[in-house]
Scaffold this motif. Sequence first.
Motif, PDB file in Angstrom:
ATOM      1  N   TYR A  40      -2.485   6.567   4.266  1.00 40.39           N
ATOM      2  CA  TYR A  40      -2.457   7.180   2.932  1.00 40.39           C
ATOM      3  C   TYR A  40      -1.731   8.521   2.982  1.00 40.39           C
ATOM      4  O   TYR A  40      -0.941   8.850   2.102  1.00 40.39           O
ATOM      5  CB  TYR A  40      -3.873   7.388   2.403  1.00 40.39           C
ATOM      6  N   ARG A  65     -12.278   2.405   3.283  1.00 37.34           N
ATOM      7  CA  ARG A  65     -11.058   1.643   3.062  1.00 37.34           C
ATOM      8  C   ARG A  65     -10.690   0.872   4.321  1.00 37.34           C
ATOM      9  O   ARG A  65     -11.022   1.301   5.432  1.00 37.34           O
ATOM     10  CB  ARG A  65      -9.919   2.590   2.686  1.00 37.34           C
ATOM     11  N   ASP A 102     -12.821   7.665   2.556  1.00 43.22           N
ATOM     12  CA  ASP A 102     -11.641   7.149   3.248  1.00 43.22           C
ATOM     13  C   ASP A 102     -12.006   6.089   4.282  1.00 43.22           C
ATOM     14  O   ASP A 102     -11.251   5.147   4.516  1.00 43.22           O
ATOM     15  CB  ASP A 102     -10.901   8.299   3.950  1.00 43.22           C
ATOM     16  N   PHE A 130       1.461   9.193   0.813  1.00 45.42           N
ATOM     17  CA  PHE A 130       1.334  10.129  -0.304  1.00 45.42           C
ATOM     18  C   PHE A 130       2.332  11.282  -0.179  1.00 45.42           C
ATOM     19  O   PHE A 130       3.068  11.595  -1.115  1.00 45.42           O
ATOM     20  CB  PHE A 130      -0.089  10.687  -0.375  1.00 45.42           C
ATOM     21  N   LEU A 183       0.831  -1.204   0.000  1.00 51.38           N
ATOM     22  CA  LEU A 183       0.000   0.000   0.000  1.00 51.38           C
ATOM     23  C   LEU A 183       0.866   1.254   0.000  1.00 51.38           C
ATOM     24  O   LEU A 183       0.669   2.188  -0.780  1.00 51.38           O
ATOM     25  CB  LEU A 183      -0.906   0.003   1.232  1.00 51.38           C
ATOM     26  N   TYR A 184       1.893   1.246   0.882  1.00 51.36           N
ATOM     27  CA  TYR A 184       2.775   2.408   0.982  1.00 51.36           C
ATOM     28  C   TYR A 184       3.507   2.654  -0.329  1.00 51.36           C
ATOM     29  O   TYR A 184       3.550   3.772  -0.836  1.00 51.36           O
ATOM     30  CB  TYR A 184       3.787   2.217   2.116  1.00 51.36           C
ATOM     31  N   THR A 238       1.121   3.882  -3.129  1.00 55.53           N
ATOM     32  CA  THR A 238       0.688   5.262  -2.917  1.00 55.53           C
ATOM     33  C   THR A 238       1.829   6.233  -3.184  1.00 55.53           C
ATOM     34  O   THR A 238       1.646   7.286  -3.802  1.00 55.53           O
ATOM     35  CB  THR A 238       0.171   5.448  -1.482  1.00 55.53           C
TER      36      THR A 238
END
Lengths: 261, 282
Positions: free
Chosen positions: B122, B115, B112, B126, B22-23, B26
């Motif tokens: 996030y 999720r 959000d 981001f 995920l990291y 993103t």
Amino acid sequence: MNAIRVSWLFFKVGVLNELQYRVNFVVQLFQSAIALVVGLLVLALVYSHTDELNGWSQSELLCLLGIQILMGGAIKVSVQPNMMRLIDEVRDGKLDHALTKPEDAQVLVSVREVRIWQVVDFVTGLAVLGVGLSRITTDVGALDALAFGAALVLGAAMIYCFWLAIATGAFWVVNMWHVADLFDGVFQTGRWPIGIYPGWLRYSVTFLVPVAFAVTVPAQAVTSRLQWQTLVLATLFAVALFAFTRWFWRFGLRRYSGASA
Amino acid sequence: MSVGAEAAPRREAGRLRSMADLYLTTMRLAVQQQFQYRTANYFWMLGMVAEPVIYLVVWTTIADQQGGSVNGLTAGYFAAYYIVWTLVRNMNIVFGAPFWEERIREGELNKDLLRPVLPLHYDIAFFAGWKVVVIVLWIPIAIGLSLVFDPTLDPRPAEIAVFAVAIWGAYLIRTMFQEALGMLCFWTTRGAAIFDLWMTTELLLSGRLVPLPLMPDWVQDVSRFLPFQWAFFFPIETLVGDLSDEELLRGLGAQLLWTLIGLAIFRVAWKHAIKRYSAVGG
């Protein structure tokens, strides 16, 4: 003459509109107070390490700070909001509304917005200037006061021209508000004597972004260091800049084709 | 029974892997997106240069007037300090507290919440991706400023290594405290006043305004017990100052500690805040 009547009318309507939002006054008061405290702390900090900066004493710099806050307030009351709106309207085509009116378009786009609560900054600046003046040992003569008033008006006119030129750039470059963002940072240079900056920066903030004319020159007037040549130069430059901006605005306007319609 | 005991670590490993995924995804998205807006990013970064240049010129002038130094800090030190400042300042740009107001008001949060992980993840990922772009764009600015202002910079390899870590520590501290502060938006729509006060305290106590040794002693004492300087003064000082190995390690420890404190405050606040949330718009 008609231009003045239109401006006054827009001003009245704008003020009435803003007066509805009274809490904004408190918010503005709070923000101005914080900014003022920080400005004074920085000044105190600098003068805890030195007695004078480039020949300016603490009281004299207090006058300079006052004028910078005052001028900043004036810009935010009228010039900046009008020009930001102009940039936005060029992008989304709403400028049509102003252009179809029978009044001179440059006058119209320059007077439509008023952020009256920003007057708090203007008043704060006056107060700081007053305190600064009361601590200066030399007297401010009538001639100095007159020169101060003239320098202030000329400076404000130049800042207006600068903003209009930037906003006119929006006819070519869409993202003009990034350039507008730069202004706030550059305007902060006005808090210090212009003499401390290296040459390239000094000329930039004098002729490219006329901060020096708007802040330093009036401050020189009240601290009795203004030479009459400077005031003449300021007048000539203001006239030239105004003529150029007027031409540039009309030149840019020809590129505008409207986007909404 | 025994099956469950075996499955648990495997599930844990899978969770970690998907989190890392995920990291990375993103961050990659942020890098691609922000490189598209490089001109906008550049103007923005150039606008930020005015502030340190003004401070730098003021203090250099004072140093010159007093025969070369103020409180033992030389003109070369000031130049180095405020040039490194520009990078650290950029690392301090995070998902700020005021943006929580927008997130709630515009109903962004509804999306959000659907999720499976906290919005915090996030945000961290981001903005971390964005930082990669910022660091690349920063290099020409740093070179330009160095040519103009002649900094004195002579770091040891250990200091460079610690600096590379410390700027990310600064990023995490600021993120945690801004996110925690943003939780106020669940209770009030006028958080701006508090955010302004916080920013001002930060400006004065972090080393953003002046290198902390120029502050009165009592201010330095107070700031020692607050998170601000570990997100600003410390990372700059690792490169510009003359810290011993022990001080470097202690600084990194302080950064870790403040990150965890900020995270703890955020977790507690989030738990209460989210109970108050009722969707608006969306």
